[in-house]
Design a protein around this motif. Structure first.
Motif, PDB file in Angstrom:
ATOM      1  N   ILE A   1       0.740  -1.148  -0.129  1.00  0.00           N
ATOM      2  CA  ILE A   1       0.090   0.011  -0.038  1.00  0.00           C
ATOM      3  C   ILE A   1       1.044   1.318   0.023  1.00  0.00           C
ATOM      4  N   TYR A   2       1.880   1.196   0.736  1.00  0.00           N
ATOM      5  CA  TYR A   2       2.856   2.301   0.684  1.00  0.00           C
ATOM      6  C   TYR A   2       3.579   2.535  -0.466  1.00  0.00           C
ATOM      7  N   LEU A   3       3.951   1.534  -1.154  1.00  0.00           N
ATOM      8  CA  LEU A   3       4.743   1.694  -2.448  1.00  0.00           C
ATOM      9  C   LEU A   3       3.820   2.110  -3.664  1.00  0.00           C
TER      10      LEU A   3
ATOM     11  N   ILE B   1      -1.449   8.676   1.641  1.00  0.00           N
ATOM     12  CA  ILE B   1      -2.486   7.807   1.694  1.00  0.00           C
ATOM     13  C   ILE B   1      -2.386   6.764   2.635  1.00  0.00           C
ATOM     14  N   SER B   2      -1.024   6.216   2.780  1.00  0.00           N
ATOM     15  CA  SER B   2      -0.873   5.202   3.574  1.00  0.00           C
ATOM     16  C   SER B   2      -0.967   5.474   5.134  1.00  0.00           C
ATOM     17  N   THR B   3      -0.541   6.908   5.584  1.00  0.00           N
ATOM     18  CA  THR B   3      -0.559   7.167   6.865  1.00  0.00           C
ATOM     19  C   THR B   3      -2.109   7.596   7.040  1.00  0.00           C
TER      20      THR B   3
END
Length: 75
Positions: free
Chosen positions: A25-27, A33-35
């Motif tokens: 999700i982070y990549l 968005i991931s935070t």
């Protein structure tokens, strides 16, 4: 990971799957968005609760084994 309640093991594999999902999700979506997806305060509280539960259960099992060993020697 889906049948961990029926047999021992699978915790490492489940952890790898969850960690891989977070990394993907982070990549895929970036930092912002991931935070937003993963609440940092909730993660910190979950880690603390997990550590406390592990410590409590460890002490409980140790106490149970200690008292059962004492009862065995008293007989």
């Amino acid at each position: 990971m889906l049948h961990g309640h029926l047999s021992p093991g699978g915790g490492f594999q489940g952890g790898v799957i969850v960690a891989s999902a977070v990394v993907l999700i982070y990549l895929g979506y970036g930092y912002e968005i991931s935070t937003k997806t993963f609440n940092q305060n909730l993660l910190k509280k979950s880690e603390a609760i997990g550590a406390l539960m592990y410590s409590f259960l460890h002490c409980l099992v140790y106490f149970m084994l200690l008292t059962s060993a004492e009862m065995y020697f008293l007989m």
